[in-house]
Structure formats: structure tokens, C-alpha cells
Design a protein around this motif. Structure first.
Motif, PDB file in Angstrom:
ATOM      1  N   ASP A 205      10.214   1.775  -0.121  1.00 45.68           N
ATOM      2  CA  ASP A 205      11.128   2.660  -0.837  1.00 45.68           C
ATOM      3  C   ASP A 205      11.812   3.648   0.093  1.00 45.68           C
ATOM      4  N   ASN A 206      11.561   3.544   1.411  1.00 43.71           N
ATOM      5  CA  ASN A 206      12.160   4.460   2.374  1.00 43.71           C
ATOM      6  C   ASN A 206      12.305   3.731   3.705  1.00 43.71           C
ATOM      7  N   GLN A 207      13.494   3.180   3.956  1.00 44.16           N
ATOM      8  CA  GLN A 207      13.692   2.345   5.138  1.00 44.16           C
ATOM      9  C   GLN A 207      13.552   3.126   6.445  1.00 44.16           C
ATOM     10  N   ARG A 208      14.108   4.316   6.515  1.00 45.36           N
ATOM     11  CA  ARG A 208      14.034   5.099   7.748  1.00 45.36           C
ATOM     12  C   ARG A 208      12.592   5.455   8.096  1.00 45.36           C
ATOM     13  N   LEU A 209      11.841   5.894   7.096  1.00 38.38           N
ATOM     14  CA  LEU A 209      10.461   6.276   7.339  1.00 38.38           C
ATOM     15  C   LEU A 209       9.608   5.058   7.681  1.00 38.38           C
ATOM     16  N   THR A 210       9.912   3.928   7.066  1.00 43.99           N
ATOM     17  CA  THR A 210       9.196   2.692   7.381  1.00 43.99           C
ATOM     18  C   THR A 210       9.389   2.314   8.839  1.00 43.99           C
ATOM     19  N   TYR A 211      10.628   2.405   9.318  1.00 50.81           N
ATOM     20  CA  TYR A 211      10.909   2.087  10.714  1.00 50.81           C
ATOM     21  C   TYR A 211      10.120   3.018  11.638  1.00 50.81           C
ATOM     22  N   THR A 212      10.129   4.309  11.330  1.00 49.40           N
ATOM     23  CA  THR A 212       9.404   5.277  12.147  1.00 49.40           C
ATOM     24  C   THR A 212       7.915   4.976  12.166  1.00 49.40           C
TER      25      THR A 212
ATOM     26  N   PHE B  86       0.858  -1.172   0.000  1.00 52.98           N
ATOM     27  CA  PHE B  86       0.000   0.000   0.000  1.00 52.98           C
ATOM     28  C   PHE B  86       0.900   1.230   0.000  1.00 52.98           C
ATOM     29  N   THR B  87       0.308   2.378  -0.212  1.00 51.82           N
ATOM     30  CA  THR B  87       1.020   3.654  -0.120  1.00 51.82           C
ATOM     31  C   THR B  87       0.253   4.566   0.821  1.00 51.82           C
ATOM     32  N   PHE B  88       0.970   5.217   1.742  1.00 50.53           N
ATOM     33  CA  PHE B  88       0.297   6.120   2.664  1.00 50.53           C
ATOM     34  C   PHE B  88       1.221   7.249   3.072  1.00 50.53           C
ATOM     35  N   ILE B  89       0.647   8.259   3.705  1.00 50.51           N
ATOM     36  CA  ILE B  89       1.397   9.419   4.193  1.00 50.51           C
ATOM     37  C   ILE B  89       1.267   9.458   5.709  1.00 50.51           C
ATOM     38  N   LEU B  90       2.407   9.412   6.377  1.00 47.80           N
ATOM     39  CA  LEU B  90       2.424   9.371   7.840  1.00 47.80           C
ATOM     40  C   LEU B  90       1.921  10.675   8.453  1.00 47.80           C
ATOM     41  N   GLY B  91       2.191  11.776   7.811  1.00 51.70           N
ATOM     42  CA  GLY B  91       1.765  13.076   8.320  1.00 51.70           C
ATOM     43  C   GLY B  91       2.119  14.165   7.335  1.00 51.70           C
ATOM     44  N   PRO B  92       1.668  15.398   7.592  1.00 50.78           N
ATOM     45  CA  PRO B  92       1.896  16.492   6.638  1.00 50.78           C
ATOM     46  C   PRO B  92       3.362  16.814   6.381  1.00 50.78           C
ATOM     47  N   SER B  93       4.229  16.474   7.311  1.00 50.56           N
ATOM     48  CA  SER B  93       5.654  16.776   7.132  1.00 50.56           C
ATOM     49  C   SER B  93       6.444  15.596   6.569  1.00 50.56           C
ATOM     50  N   TYR B  94       5.732  14.525   6.202  1.00 50.68           N
ATOM     51  CA  TYR B  94       6.397  13.328   5.682  1.00 50.68           C
ATOM     52  C   TYR B  94       6.031  13.099   4.212  1.00 50.68           C
ATOM     53  N   PRO B  95       6.956  12.518   3.446  1.00 54.84           N
ATOM     54  CA  PRO B  95       6.633  12.183   2.057  1.00 54.84           C
ATOM     55  C   PRO B  95       5.773  10.927   2.010  1.00 54.84           C
ATOM     56  N   ALA B  96       5.174  10.661   0.863  1.00 58.63           N
ATOM     57  CA  ALA B  96       4.397   9.433   0.690  1.00 58.63           C
ATOM     58  C   ALA B  96       5.329   8.237   0.827  1.00 58.63           C
ATOM     59  N   LEU B  97       4.865   7.204   1.491  1.00 59.12           N
ATOM     60  CA  LEU B  97       5.657   5.998   1.714  1.00 59.12           C
ATOM     61  C   LEU B  97       5.015   4.829   0.983  1.00 59.12           C
ATOM     62  N   ARG B  98       5.774   4.192   0.114  1.00 61.66           N
ATOM     63  CA  ARG B  98       5.282   3.017  -0.594  1.00 61.66           C
ATOM     64  C   ARG B  98       5.796   1.765   0.089  1.00 61.66           C
ATOM     65  N   VAL B  99       4.879   0.917   0.524  1.00 66.89           N
ATOM     66  CA  VAL B  99       5.225  -0.365   1.135  1.00 66.89           C
ATOM     67  C   VAL B  99       4.817  -1.466   0.164  1.00 66.89           C
ATOM     68  N   ASP B 100       5.760  -2.313  -0.197  1.00 68.36           N
ATOM     69  CA  ASP B 100       5.508  -3.357  -1.193  1.00 68.36           C
ATOM     70  C   ASP B 100       5.185  -4.710  -0.573  1.00 68.36           C
ATOM     71  N   GLY B 101       4.864  -4.711   0.705  1.00 60.07           N
ATOM     72  CA  GLY B 101       4.527  -5.945   1.404  1.00 60.07           C
ATOM     73  C   GLY B 101       5.227  -6.012   2.743  1.00 60.07           C
ATOM     74  N   TYR B 102       4.699  -6.822   3.653  1.00 58.50           N
ATOM     75  CA  TYR B 102       5.305  -6.947   4.973  1.00 58.50           C
ATOM     76  C   TYR B 102       4.936  -8.295   5.587  1.00 58.50           C
ATOM     77  N   SER B 103       5.738  -8.675   6.559  1.00 64.84           N
ATOM     78  CA  SER B 103       5.526  -9.920   7.291  1.00 64.84           C
ATOM     79  C   SER B 103       5.789  -9.620   8.758  1.00 64.84           C
ATOM     80  N   GLU B 104       4.870 -10.052   9.614  1.00 64.64           N
ATOM     81  CA  GLU B 104       4.966  -9.656  11.017  1.00 64.64           C
ATOM     82  C   GLU B 104       4.593 -10.795  11.949  1.00 64.64           C
ATOM     83  N   THR B 105       5.306 -10.885  13.066  1.00 67.13           N
ATOM     84  CA  THR B 105       4.946 -11.811  14.143  1.00 67.13           C
ATOM     85  C   THR B 105       4.702 -11.005  15.409  1.00 67.13           C
TER      86      THR B 105
END
Length: 206
Positions: free
Chosen positions: A164-171, A122-141
Motif C-alpha cells: 500500500d506504499n510503494q516508496r516505503l516498500t522500496y526503502t 504481512f504488516t510491519f513498521i520500519l521504524g518510529p518515524s515510519y507509518p505501518a507498511l502492509r505488504v500483500d505478497g512478494y516474489s524475489e530472485t
């Protein structure tokens, strides 16, 4: 009364034995590692929490894959399959984006609850001061484990994402995890455990 040195020596020995036993007897359902498409990169997020409340307080609320209402802002709109059976799916919305997740493994024990699931991109925007973040899939336990002789609970998320943005994904993932768990703990009246079980506190008091 044991001396401080003796207490620490016993604690180190105990931790070593516990880690060895955990490795040898690990029942981690599956590997979360994933393969990312071109122009997407793997991000690893591990968030852990400890609270002063017994395991069942958390698992009574979080024990259903189909019911994610304990996670603020998460709305499950549709499901397929049988709840808590690998292969079941859930779809819904969170923070304005649509999620689609498939349960891949689950383990329920008297002392722990573990569930693993994969999610589509999916693609989403964390907040007004953040760029759009594209996530191409995830796996979680997600793991809930009884600690301190049943008086407290250890919780952790282990997540792999392709983005496409590891730092923003972590945040983004860390913020979502912490918000969900702190909110749940507050609902239960559970306080944060500082890392020392109440019955072991005497080791540092003389």
C-alpha cells in the motif's frame, strides 16, 4: 601497451558481446512479476553488489534455502519439504514480523547460484518515524555470480512486491538487502569491488 582509445573500444565491444550472450543464454529461473489485489500496488526493487571474494565464499554460506542465518535478524523456525527443492517452505521471524516463503526455483552452477521464492503478506513498521507498511505478497530472485575470472562475486536481488506504499516498500527492501549483504561481506573479509577487475586496471594506466 594499448592506447586509452583502443582499450575503451575493446571494452565496449566486449560488453556488447557479453550482454548479447547473456540475453541469448539466460537461465533466469522464472518471472518474478506478480498480480496484486485491489488497493495494493506493484513495487519493483533491484539491488546489486560486487565484492572482492570468490563465489564459493558466499555460496558455502547462502546455499541452503532452509538456512538463512547469514541474514542478520532472520530466524527460520520451521520448514517443510526438501531443502533446495522447489515447493519447500520456510517460516520464521524477521524484525518482529512473521514470514512464510516458498521456494519456486533454484539453479546451481559452477559459476552461479540463483534461487527464487514467493512470500506471503504481512504488516510491519520500519521504524518510529515510519507509518505501518502492509505488504500483500512478494516474489524475489537472489543471484550470486562469479566475475573477474573467479576472483570476485556479483550479487543481486530482483524483487516484486504488492503493497500500500510503494516508496516505503522500496526503502524497506533496499535497507534489508544492503544490511544483509554488507554484513555477510564483512564476515568474509570481502571488500567492495569498485567495478573494474584488478587484472583489467592497466587499461587506464599509461
Amino acid at each position: 601497451m594499448l592506447s586509452t582509445v583502443a582499450c575503451r573500444a575493446l571494452a565496449i565491444t566486449f560488453i556488447g558481446l557479453a550482454l548479447t550472450n547473456n540475453v541469448q543464454g539466460s537461465n533466469h529461473p522464472i518471472s518474478n512479476d506478480i498480480v496484486c489485489p485491489t488497493n495494493s500496488h506493484v513495487s519493483f526493487v533491484h539491488n546489486s553488489y560486487t565484492y572482492n571474494a570468490p563465489l564459493h565464499k558466499f555460496t558455502d554460506i547462502t546455499g541452503s534455502f532452509f538456512n538463512a542465518s547469514w541474514n542478520p535478524g532472520v530466524i527460520v523456525n520451521s520448514t517443510t519439504g526438501t531443502d533446495n527443492v522447489p515447493g519447500a517452505t520456510r517460516s520464521g521471524s524477521f524484525a518482529g514480523y512473521i514470514f512464510n516463503e516458498t521456494l519456486t526455483a533454484i539453479e546451481k552452477r559452477s559459476d552461479a547460484l540463483l534461487s527464487s521464492y514467493h512470500g506471503k503478506g504481512f504488516t510491519f513498521i520500519l521504524g518510529p518515524s515510519y507509518p505501518a507498511l502492509r505488504v500483500d505478497g512478494y516474489s524475489e530472485t537472489l543471484r550470486f555470480e562469479s566475475i573477474c575470472s573467479g576472483k570476485a562475486t556479483y550479487i543481486d536481488f530482483i524483487t516484486y512486491t504488492c503493497s500500500d506504499n510503494q516508496r516505503l516498500t522500496y526503502t524497506a527492501w533496499s535497507m534489508a538487502h544492503t544490511s544483509a549483504l554488507d554484513g555477510l561481506a564483512q564476515t568474509l573479509g570481502a571488500t567492495i569491488l569498485a567495478g573494474v577487475c584488478p587484472e583489467e586496471a592497466h587499461c587506464d594506466k599509461h
